[in-house]
Design a protein around this motif. Structure first.
Motif, PDB file in Angstrom:
ATOM      1  N   PHE A  71     -18.976   9.062  33.472  1.00 61.10           N
ATOM      2  CA  PHE A  71     -17.638   8.462  33.382  1.00 61.10           C
ATOM      3  C   PHE A  71     -16.570   9.541  33.244  1.00 61.10           C
ATOM      4  CE2 PHE A  71     -14.338   6.841  30.359  1.00 61.10           C
ATOM      5  CZ  PHE A  71     -13.624   6.142  31.314  1.00 61.10           C
ATOM      6  N   LYS A  72     -15.544   9.399  34.091  1.00 59.95           N
ATOM      7  CA  LYS A  72     -14.428  10.353  34.019  1.00 59.95           C
ATOM      8  C   LYS A  72     -13.234   9.625  33.420  1.00 59.95           C
ATOM      9  CE  LYS A  72     -15.871  13.006  38.085  1.00 59.95           C
ATOM     10  NZ  LYS A  72     -17.068  12.222  38.396  1.00 59.95           N
ATOM     11  N   PRO A  73     -12.865  10.008  32.218  1.00 58.04           N
ATOM     12  CA  PRO A  73     -11.816   9.268  31.494  1.00 58.04           C
ATOM     13  C   PRO A  73     -10.520   9.116  32.284  1.00 58.04           C
ATOM     14  CG  PRO A  73     -12.845  10.890  30.072  1.00 58.04           C
ATOM     15  CD  PRO A  73     -13.391  11.134  31.439  1.00 58.04           C
ATOM     16  N   GLU A  74     -10.196  10.103  33.115  1.00 54.50           N
ATOM     17  CA  GLU A  74      -8.918  10.021  33.835  1.00 54.50           C
ATOM     18  C   GLU A  74      -8.892   8.848  34.824  1.00 54.50           C
ATOM     19  OE1 GLU A  74     -11.381  13.293  35.856  1.00 54.50           O
ATOM     20  OE2 GLU A  74     -11.011  12.538  33.831  1.00 54.50           O
ATOM     21  N   ALA A  75     -10.085   8.404  35.234  1.00 55.25           N
ATOM     22  CA  ALA A  75     -10.139   7.276  36.172  1.00 55.25           C
ATOM     23  C   ALA A  75      -9.844   5.957  35.455  1.00 55.25           C
ATOM     24  CB  ALA A  75     -11.510   7.215  36.838  1.00 55.25           C
ATOM     25  N   GLY A  76      -9.982   5.942  34.148  1.00 57.80           N
ATOM     26  CA  GLY A  76      -9.708   4.723  33.397  1.00 57.80           C
ATOM     27  C   GLY A  76     -10.959   3.882  33.254  1.00 57.80           C
ATOM     28  N   ALA A  77     -11.259   3.512  32.014  1.00 56.04           N
ATOM     29  CA  ALA A  77     -12.485   2.753  31.745  1.00 56.04           C
ATOM     30  C   ALA A  77     -12.444   1.381  32.406  1.00 56.04           C
ATOM     31  CB  ALA A  77     -12.685   2.607  30.242  1.00 56.04           C
ATOM     32  N   ARG A  78     -11.265   0.780  32.441  1.00 57.56           N
ATOM     33  CA  ARG A  78     -11.169  -0.567  33.011  1.00 57.56           C
ATOM     34  C   ARG A  78     -11.551  -0.541  34.497  1.00 57.56           C
ATOM     35  NH1 ARG A  78      -7.604  -3.877  35.665  1.00 57.56           N
ATOM     36  NH2 ARG A  78      -7.401  -5.997  34.898  1.00 57.56           N
ATOM     37  N   GLN A  79     -10.967   0.394  35.216  1.00 59.22           N
ATOM     38  CA  GLN A  79     -11.242   0.490  36.650  1.00 59.22           C
ATOM     39  C   GLN A  79     -12.707   0.818  36.893  1.00 59.22           C
ATOM     40  OE1 GLN A  79      -8.848  -0.635  38.507  1.00 59.22           O
ATOM     41  NE2 GLN A  79     -10.426  -0.620  40.096  1.00 59.22           N
ATOM     42  N   TRP A  80     -13.244   1.677  36.074  1.00 58.18           N
ATOM     43  CA  TRP A  80     -14.643   2.072  36.188  1.00 58.18           C
ATOM     44  C   TRP A  80     -15.547   0.848  36.007  1.00 58.18           C
ATOM     45  CZ3 TRP A  80     -18.169   3.420  31.791  1.00 58.18           C
ATOM     46  CH2 TRP A  80     -19.328   4.063  32.222  1.00 58.18           C
ATOM     47  N   LEU A  81     -15.268   0.052  34.998  1.00 54.02           N
ATOM     48  CA  LEU A  81     -16.069  -1.151  34.749  1.00 54.02           C
ATOM     49  C   LEU A  81     -15.927  -2.151  35.903  1.00 54.02           C
ATOM     50  CD1 LEU A  81     -15.213  -1.603  30.966  1.00 54.02           C
ATOM     51  CD2 LEU A  81     -17.480  -1.082  31.893  1.00 54.02           C
ATOM     52  N   PHE A  82     -14.716  -2.294  36.410  1.00 54.81           N
ATOM     53  CA  PHE A  82     -14.512  -3.217  37.532  1.00 54.81           C
ATOM     54  C   PHE A  82     -15.325  -2.780  38.751  1.00 54.81           C
ATOM     55  CE2 PHE A  82     -11.021  -6.472  37.228  1.00 54.81           C
ATOM     56  CZ  PHE A  82     -10.957  -6.487  35.841  1.00 54.81           C
ATOM     57  N   THR A  83     -15.349  -1.479  38.982  1.00 58.16           N
ATOM     58  CA  THR A  83     -16.104  -0.972  40.138  1.00 58.16           C
ATOM     59  C   THR A  83     -17.592  -1.263  39.968  1.00 58.16           C
ATOM     60  OG1 THR A  83     -14.476   0.772  40.465  1.00 58.16           O
ATOM     61  CG2 THR A  83     -16.625   1.104  41.491  1.00 58.16           C
ATOM     62  N   ILE A  84     -18.102  -1.029  38.768  1.00 56.89           N
ATOM     63  CA  ILE A  84     -19.524  -1.306  38.523  1.00 56.89           C
ATOM     64  C   ILE A  84     -19.805  -2.795  38.690  1.00 56.89           C
ATOM     65  CG2 ILE A  84     -21.346  -1.290  36.757  1.00 56.89           C
ATOM     66  CD1 ILE A  84     -19.986   1.237  35.607  1.00 56.89           C
ATOM     67  N   CYS A  85     -18.938  -3.613  38.144  1.00 54.56           N
ATOM     68  CA  CYS A  85     -19.121  -5.065  38.227  1.00 54.56           C
ATOM     69  C   CYS A  85     -19.158  -5.525  39.686  1.00 54.56           C
ATOM     70  CB  CYS A  85     -17.976  -5.760  37.478  1.00 54.56           C
ATOM     71  SG  CYS A  85     -18.097  -7.545  37.441  1.00 54.56           S
ATOM     72  N   ARG A  86     -18.225  -5.004  40.455  1.00 46.92           N
ATOM     73  CA  ARG A  86     -18.145  -5.344  41.881  1.00 46.92           C
ATOM     74  C   ARG A  86     -19.427  -4.925  42.593  1.00 46.92           C
ATOM     75  NH1 ARG A  86     -13.517  -2.158  43.107  1.00 46.92           N
ATOM     76  NH2 ARG A  86     -14.834  -0.671  44.184  1.00 46.92           N
ATOM     77  N   ASN A  87     -19.891  -3.715  42.279  1.00 48.92           N
ATOM     78  CA  ASN A  87     -21.108  -3.223  42.926  1.00 48.92           C
ATOM     79  C   ASN A  87     -22.318  -4.060  42.553  1.00 48.92           C
ATOM     80  OD1 ASN A  87     -19.819  -1.192  44.300  1.00 48.92           O
ATOM     81  ND2 ASN A  87     -20.170   0.342  42.708  1.00 48.92           N
TER      82      ASN A  87
END
Lengths: 202, 88
Positions: free
Chosen positions: A63-79
């Protein structure tokens, strides 16, 4: 993989001092909204959220904090959701509607609301549950595009890439989804006696 | 509010209400090129009817984006927390 052990975990009710939990669990309501719009039923949506968190946890070192945890979680959820389906589910040739016609259909919903004096219809209904019910009435290809763009915040081109379909198809499916959702919401309001009985057609 | 794309100086036919009506979603989603974006902006400046259409459509999208989830957030949070502790 629905967990029966969900019920009553003593000691798990604290505020959570684990950094991963602290950083990610605050986005759970957002994620549940997204998952609920993607999945057809609430059980699948909750499983999807849980699986998202588990995968995020396992991948937390990437996880790269600059990408934002929310966006990161959304991407995983989508995948998790999209990779769990057959690809041809989205790419299958379908009779796609004319985006401009669909947009005009949405305008017609507004014109009827103006004529009937219920332009504030979305404020008069219990919007969240009504939207959920309306989403259940959409065919999956339309619901998924709506979910990716309107809940997940993707641009048309990004949604097209995710689903492996042309951008024009994203537009037509999205606009049809929005038009149908608006019509369903007005119909619910009519059935509940909130707007005049002639409103919204049948 | 979305920031307008860069404008251009090329002369274009003004958009009428039908042109605008067909592009309401693209405009709200910021999915149009600079020329079309500016043409619609210009039309909306003078057209009450189209402005009302856009407002209704925007209101729908705003409501969608803040709609509360249908499920029980509290119990799901505990379930996820328990699963994470099992996994850790």
């Amino acid at each position: 993989v629905n967990g029966d052990r969900a019920a009553g975990t003593p000691g798990a009710g604290g505020s959570g001092d684990d950094p991963f939990e602290r950083e990610t669990l605050r986005f759970l309501p957002d994620l549940l909204r997204f998952a609920t719009s993607l999945a057809r039923d609430p059980v699948e949506a909750e499983d999807l959220v849980q699986e998202t968190y588990l995968r995020a946890f396992r991948a937390r070192d990437t996880f790269k904090p600059e990408a934002g945890a929310r966006q990161w979680l959304f991407t995983i959820c989508r995948n998790v959701f999209l990779r769990g389906k057959e690809r041809d589910r989205w790419t299958v040739a379908s009779i796609d509607d004319d985006p401009a016609e669909e947009t005009l259909g949405a305008i017609a919903v507004h014109e009827a609301a103006q004529a009937g004096g219920y332009e504030d219809v979305y404020d008069r209904i219990d919007f969240g549950p009504a939207l959920r019910k309306a989403l259940e009435m959409l065919a999956e290809p339309f619901r998924v595009v709506f979910s990716l763009v309107d809940i997940g915040g993707l641009e048309y081109a990004e949604a097209a890439k995710e689903l492996g379909i042309p951008v024009g198809t994203v537009r037509s499916r999205l606009f049809r989804a929005r038009r149908e959702l608006q019509e369903h919401l007005v119909a619910f309001a009519r059935d509940a006696g909130i707007v005049p009985p002639t409103a919204g057609g049948a | 509010m979305k920031s307008p794309p860069l404008g251009t100086t090329r002369e274009r036919r003004p958009m009428d209400c039908n042109d605008v009506a067909a592009r309401v979603w693209d405009w709200l989603d910021n999915e149009l090129g600079a020329d079309e974006w500016a043409d619609i902006e210009a039309h909306l400046h003078d057209c009450t009817g189209c402005t009302e259409h856009v407002a209704f459509a925007r209101h729908f999208l705003d409501r969608v984006r803040v709609a509360t989830p249908a499920g029980d957030v509290g119990s799901l949070r505990e379930r996820v927390r328990a699963a994470l502790r099992d996994a850790g």
